[in-house]
Design a protein around this motif. Structure first.
Motif, mmCIF file in Angstrom:
data_model
loop_
_atom_site.group_PDB
_atom_site.id
_atom_site.type_symbol
_atom_site.label_atom_id
_atom_site.label_comp_id
_atom_site.label_asym_id
_atom_site.label_seq_id
_atom_site.Cartn_x
_atom_site.Cartn_y
_atom_site.Cartn_z
ATOM 1 N N ILE A 60 101.346 58.100 53.053
ATOM 2 C CA ILE A 60 100.117 57.324 52.907
ATOM 3 C C ILE A 60 99.729 56.699 54.244
ATOM 4 C CG2 ILE A 60 99.104 55.296 51.776
ATOM 5 C CD1 ILE A 60 100.832 55.938 49.332
ATOM 6 N N TYR A 61 100.711 56.314 55.025
ATOM 7 C CA TYR A 61 100.475 55.702 56.327
ATOM 8 C C TYR A 61 99.710 56.644 57.260
ATOM 9 C CZ TYR A 61 101.639 53.419 60.786
ATOM 10 O OH TYR A 61 101.591 52.822 62.017
ATOM 11 N N SER A 62 99.891 57.952 57.072
ATOM 12 C CA SER A 62 99.317 58.926 58.019
ATOM 13 C C SER A 62 98.080 59.654 57.509
ATOM 14 C CB SER A 62 100.380 59.969 58.398
ATOM 15 O OG SER A 62 101.439 59.363 59.105
ATOM 16 N N TYR A 63 98.027 59.996 56.212
ATOM 17 C CA TYR A 63 96.920 60.865 55.823
ATOM 18 C C TYR A 63 95.602 60.103 55.647
ATOM 19 C CZ TYR A 63 97.671 60.033 50.696
ATOM 20 O OH TYR A 63 97.800 59.510 49.433
ATOM 21 N N GLU A 64 94.509 60.869 55.597
ATOM 22 C CA GLU A 64 93.139 60.318 55.591
ATOM 23 C C GLU A 64 92.883 59.458 56.839
ATOM 24 O OE1 GLU A 64 90.350 60.354 53.733
ATOM 25 O OE2 GLU A 64 90.940 61.586 52.033
ATOM 26 N N GLY A 65 93.428 59.902 57.954
ATOM 27 C CA GLY A 65 93.248 59.179 59.213
ATOM 28 C C GLY A 65 94.435 58.285 59.505
ATOM 29 N N THR A 66 95.083 58.478 60.647
ATOM 30 C CA THR A 66 96.225 57.659 61.022
ATOM 31 C C THR A 66 95.800 56.219 61.307
ATOM 32 O OG1 THR A 66 95.934 58.183 63.362
ATOM 33 C CG2 THR A 66 97.384 59.636 62.082
ATOM 34 N N LYS A 67 96.775 55.342 61.450
ATOM 35 C CA LYS A 67 96.493 53.951 61.810
ATOM 36 C C LYS A 67 95.703 53.890 63.110
ATOM 37 C CE LYS A 67 98.787 49.788 63.500
ATOM 38 N NZ LYS A 67 98.343 49.961 64.901
ATOM 39 N N GLU A 68 96.084 54.735 64.080
ATOM 40 C CA GLU A 68 95.437 54.692 65.389
ATOM 41 C C GLU A 68 93.966 55.099 65.299
ATOM 42 O OE1 GLU A 68 99.650 54.553 65.763
ATOM 43 O OE2 GLU A 68 98.408 56.062 64.764
ATOM 44 N N ILE A 69 93.675 56.186 64.589
ATOM 45 C CA ILE A 69 92.288 56.646 64.454
ATOM 46 C C ILE A 69 91.444 55.597 63.738
ATOM 47 C CG2 ILE A 69 90.806 58.323 63.288
ATOM 48 C CD1 ILE A 69 91.981 59.464 65.785
ATOM 49 N N ASN A 70 91.963 55.077 62.631
ATOM 50 C CA ASN A 70 91.202 54.075 61.882
ATOM 51 C C ASN A 70 91.057 52.772 62.654
ATOM 52 O OD1 ASN A 70 90.371 55.123 59.180
ATOM 53 N ND2 ASN A 70 92.536 55.614 59.028
ATOM 54 N N SER A 71 92.055 52.425 63.463
ATOM 55 C CA SER A 71 91.948 51.224 64.292
ATOM 56 C C SER A 71 90.836 51.372 65.325
ATOM 57 C CB SER A 71 93.281 50.937 64.993
ATOM 58 O OG SER A 71 94.275 50.592 64.056
ATOM 59 N N LEU A 72 90.701 52.574 65.876
ATOM 60 C CA LEU A 72 89.647 52.798 66.857
ATOM 61 C C LEU A 72 88.259 52.764 66.222
ATOM 62 C CD1 LEU A 72 91.200 55.592 69.124
ATOM 63 C CD2 LEU A 72 91.074 53.129 69.541
ATOM 64 N N ILE A 73 88.169 53.175 64.970
ATOM 65 C CA ILE A 73 86.888 53.090 64.261
ATOM 66 C C ILE A 73 86.490 51.623 64.080
ATOM 67 C CG2 ILE A 73 85.746 53.507 62.044
ATOM 68 C CD1 ILE A 73 87.415 56.092 61.823
ATOM 69 N N VAL A 74 87.456 50.803 63.673
ATOM 70 C CA VAL A 74 87.177 49.373 63.517
ATOM 71 C C VAL A 74 86.924 48.726 64.880
ATOM 72 C CG1 VAL A 74 88.048 47.168 62.658
ATOM 73 C CG2 VAL A 74 88.570 49.275 61.417
ATOM 74 N N GLY A 75 87.732 49.105 65.868
ATOM 75 C CA GLY A 75 87.558 48.546 67.206
ATOM 76 C C GLY A 75 86.187 48.824 67.784
ATOM 77 N N ARG A 76 85.685 50.018 67.575
ATOM 78 C CA ARG A 76 84.351 50.377 68.040
ATOM 79 C C ARG A 76 83.294 49.508 67.365
ATOM 80 N NH1 ARG A 76 83.057 56.434 66.865
ATOM 81 N NH2 ARG A 76 83.111 55.599 64.724
ATOM 82 N N ALA A 77 83.500 49.226 66.077
ATOM 83 C CA ALA A 77 82.506 48.434 65.330
ATOM 84 C C ALA A 77 82.470 46.983 65.802
ATOM 85 C CB ALA A 77 82.819 48.494 63.837
ATOM 86 N N ILE A 78 83.622 46.406 66.123
ATOM 87 C CA ILE A 78 83.636 44.983 66.454
ATOM 88 C C ILE A 78 83.395 44.702 67.935
ATOM 89 C CG2 ILE A 78 85.138 44.436 64.500
ATOM 90 C CD1 ILE A 78 87.504 44.291 66.393
ATOM 91 N N THR A 79 83.624 45.708 68.804
ATOM 92 C CA THR A 79 83.395 45.492 70.247
ATOM 93 C C THR A 79 82.106 46.125 70.755
ATOM 94 O OG1 THR A 79 84.579 47.513 70.928
ATOM 95 C CG2 THR A 79 85.904 45.485 70.614
ATOM 96 N N GLY A 80 81.605 47.101 70.001
ATOM 97 C CA GLY A 80 80.447 47.848 70.475
ATOM 98 C C GLY A 80 80.791 48.877 71.526
ATOM 99 N N MET A 81 82.100 49.143 71.718
ATOM 100 C CA MET A 81 82.545 50.100 72.730
ATOM 101 C C MET A 81 83.498 51.112 72.101
ATOM 102 S SD MET A 81 83.483 47.400 75.756
ATOM 103 C CE MET A 81 82.492 45.905 75.949
ATOM 104 N N SER A 82 83.281 52.375 72.412
ATOM 105 C CA SER A 82 84.133 53.419 71.870
ATOM 106 C C SER A 82 85.317 53.669 72.790
ATOM 107 C CB SER A 82 83.347 54.720 71.689
ATOM 108 O OG SER A 82 84.204 55.753 71.235
ATOM 109 N N ALA A 83 86.521 53.684 72.213
ATOM 110 C CA ALA A 83 87.738 53.972 72.962
ATOM 111 C C ALA A 83 88.249 55.374 72.671
ATOM 112 C CB ALA A 83 88.808 52.937 72.655
ATOM 113 N N PHE A 84 87.454 56.152 71.914
ATOM 114 C CA PHE A 84 87.841 57.536 71.657
ATOM 115 C C PHE A 84 87.747 58.357 72.935
ATOM 116 C CE2 PHE A 84 86.733 56.187 67.345
ATOM 117 C CZ PHE A 84 87.747 56.771 66.599
ATOM 118 N N VAL A 85 88.647 59.320 73.074
ATOM 119 C CA VAL A 85 88.588 60.207 74.238
ATOM 120 C C VAL A 85 88.473 61.646 73.762
ATOM 121 C CG1 VAL A 85 89.870 58.695 75.754
ATOM 122 C CG2 VAL A 85 91.126 60.289 74.313
#
Length: 452
Positions: free
Chosen positions: A427-452
């Motif tokens: 459950i920790y990994s599927y439907e998007g790992t913690k890291e991927i989902n954290s970057l989605i939230v991070g992008r929303a709250i900072t206005g900056m994308s950290a995806f590479v």
């Protein structure tokens, strides 16, 4: 003189009630002189407490019910939805729970349950029409929790069928495709799978799928591989997502299991969700007719719409897994005795249980609000991603503490918690790992994308 006679009289009264054989046995185990001396030094309050402990009230203490819904969130459901929740719980307890440890251990699927699930008619629970129940997203979450509370594998199987596979057709399919597939899938007469994840891509599917499609005179030709596809080994249809070689856009297709060029290999050796039959799919020049292309799946945004709809359900599954572990651990600690009393009466055990319940209650209130947002049409990617991150992290904590309070018995399947511990890792990994989902939230709250 009268005081002396009173003492003699009291002594004779005591002698009449003393079992000297029992007294002799006790004297072999303890120093009665020291015991009497110790008693003589107790004050009135200490004596009363000791006598109360020895005597008791003669009644067996009634323990509170085991209930992981500490804030009674179920009270906010309508009477009809509450009845449905209890119906699902009864089904999981009576039909599923007796089977899961055996099938989990042997890495097999309980196919005998599929017709019984079909009788429930709950697949596609939020969809309107096509024989589906048209319930709220909140009820869909409650359903996922109740299933995962007993077994996360069964919840995942149902989620793939009801959410990912049926959801792809419901959101992206033509009316003809919906009429053909959704009623049968609701009744579990046809089983679906969802083919997005790839061996070299995983959660980064938005960055570029390697599975390709190309339109020809014969139809759409698909090539590539898909990995970790739940239900793939026995599904009647698989929704395949592939990148169009001509325009570079992601498109969706309904692939039937008898399509030439399609093959699937069961993934073995898993330590988690062992009942789920995950497959490695290989597509070699698979030709799919235009009528089986999802007409409203023309970019990854369309794929993301399906994932957004189902990611909330995965957060609810995490809650169910955690709740099952907590309730199993609480039940165990009330029955397991050490030093002559249940270990649930020990301070450190109670501290573990309260920490588990605190995290569980926080998770439940979070996903409840998440589903309210979804029902109000206000759900955003970052809302679902935050719930997935938080709930999967806290589930790890809860199942770990559940195993801890059970000691060595916590690794035995017969107590269920060992299965929850393992399944929490998936459950920790599927439907998007913690890291991927954290970057989605991070992008929303900072206005900056950290995806590479």
């Amino acid at each position: 003189m009268s005081n002396t006679f009173t003492k003699i009289k009291e002594t004779f009264r005591l002698l009449k009630h003393i079992d000297f054989d029992q007294l002799s046995k006790i004297s072999q185990k303890v120093d009665l002189v020291k015991v009497m001396d110790g008693f003589s030094k107790l004050d009135d309050n200490q004596l009363k407490g000791l006598l109360k402990m020895m005597d008791g009230d003669g009644k067996k203490k009634e323990l509170p019910p085991i209930n992981g819904d500490f804030y009674e969130l179920s009270d906010r459901l309508s009477a009809e939805d509450r009845a449905l929740q209890l119906r699902i719980r009864q089904f999981m307890e009576q039909e599923v729970k007796p089977l899961v440890n055996k099938y989990w251990l042997h890495d097999e699927f309980p196919f005998e349950l599929i017709p019984k699930f079909g009788e429930l008619g709950l697949a596609g629970i939020t969809y309107n029409g096509y024989g589906c129940p048209n319930k709220s997203f909140l009820m869909e979450g409650v359903l996922a929790m109740e299933m995962a509370r007993v077994d996360a594998s069964i919840a995942t199987f149902f989620g793939v069928q009801s959410g990912l596979a049926m959801g792809s057709i419901y959101l992206c399919g033509s009316e003809e495709q919906k009429q053909e597939w959704l009623p049968q899938m609701n009744k579990m007469q046809k089983i679906g799978a969802f083919g997005l994840t790839e061996p070299e891509v995983g959660s980064g599917a938005a960055g570029g799928l390697t599975t390709t499609c190309k339109r020809t005179a014969e139809g759409w030709v698909l090539n590539g591989q898909k990995k970790w596809i739940g239900n793939a080994t026995f599904a009647d249809l698989i929704v395949i997502w592939a990148r169009d070689l001509d325009d570079g856009q992601v498109k969706g297709f309904i692939l039937k299991k008898d399509t030439p060029g399609f093959s699937v290999e069961k993934i073995k050796g898993k330590m988690a969700l062992r009942i789920v039959q995950n497959g490695l799919i290989t597509l070699k020049d698979c030709v799919i007719e235009e009528k089986d292309r999802l007409p409203h799946a023309n970019s990854f945004k369309d794929t993301a719409n399906v994932l957004r709809m189902t990611r909330a359900g995965v957060a609810w599954m995490a809650v169910g897994c955690a709740r099952g572990a907590y309730e199993s651990a609480l039940d165990y600690t009330r029955k397991r005795k050490q030093f002559g009393k249940p270990i649930a009466s020990f301070q450190l055990i109670q501290n573990h249980l309260v920490e588990m319940l605190s995290n569980l209650t926080a998770m439940q209130t979070l996903v409840f609000r998440l589903s309210e947002l979804q029902d109000a049409g206000q759900l955003k990617d970052e809302h679902a991603s935050l719930a997935k991150v938080f709930c999967s992290l806290r589930t790890r904590d809860i199942v770990g503490q559940a195993r801890e309070v059970m000691g060595g018995n916590g690794i035995l399947l017969e107590h269920d918690v060992a299965r929850f511990v393992a399944d929490a890792e998936a459950i920790y990994s599927y439907e998007g790992t913690k890291e991927i989902n954290s970057l989605i939230v991070g992008r929303a709250i900072t206005g900056m994308s950290a995806f590479v």
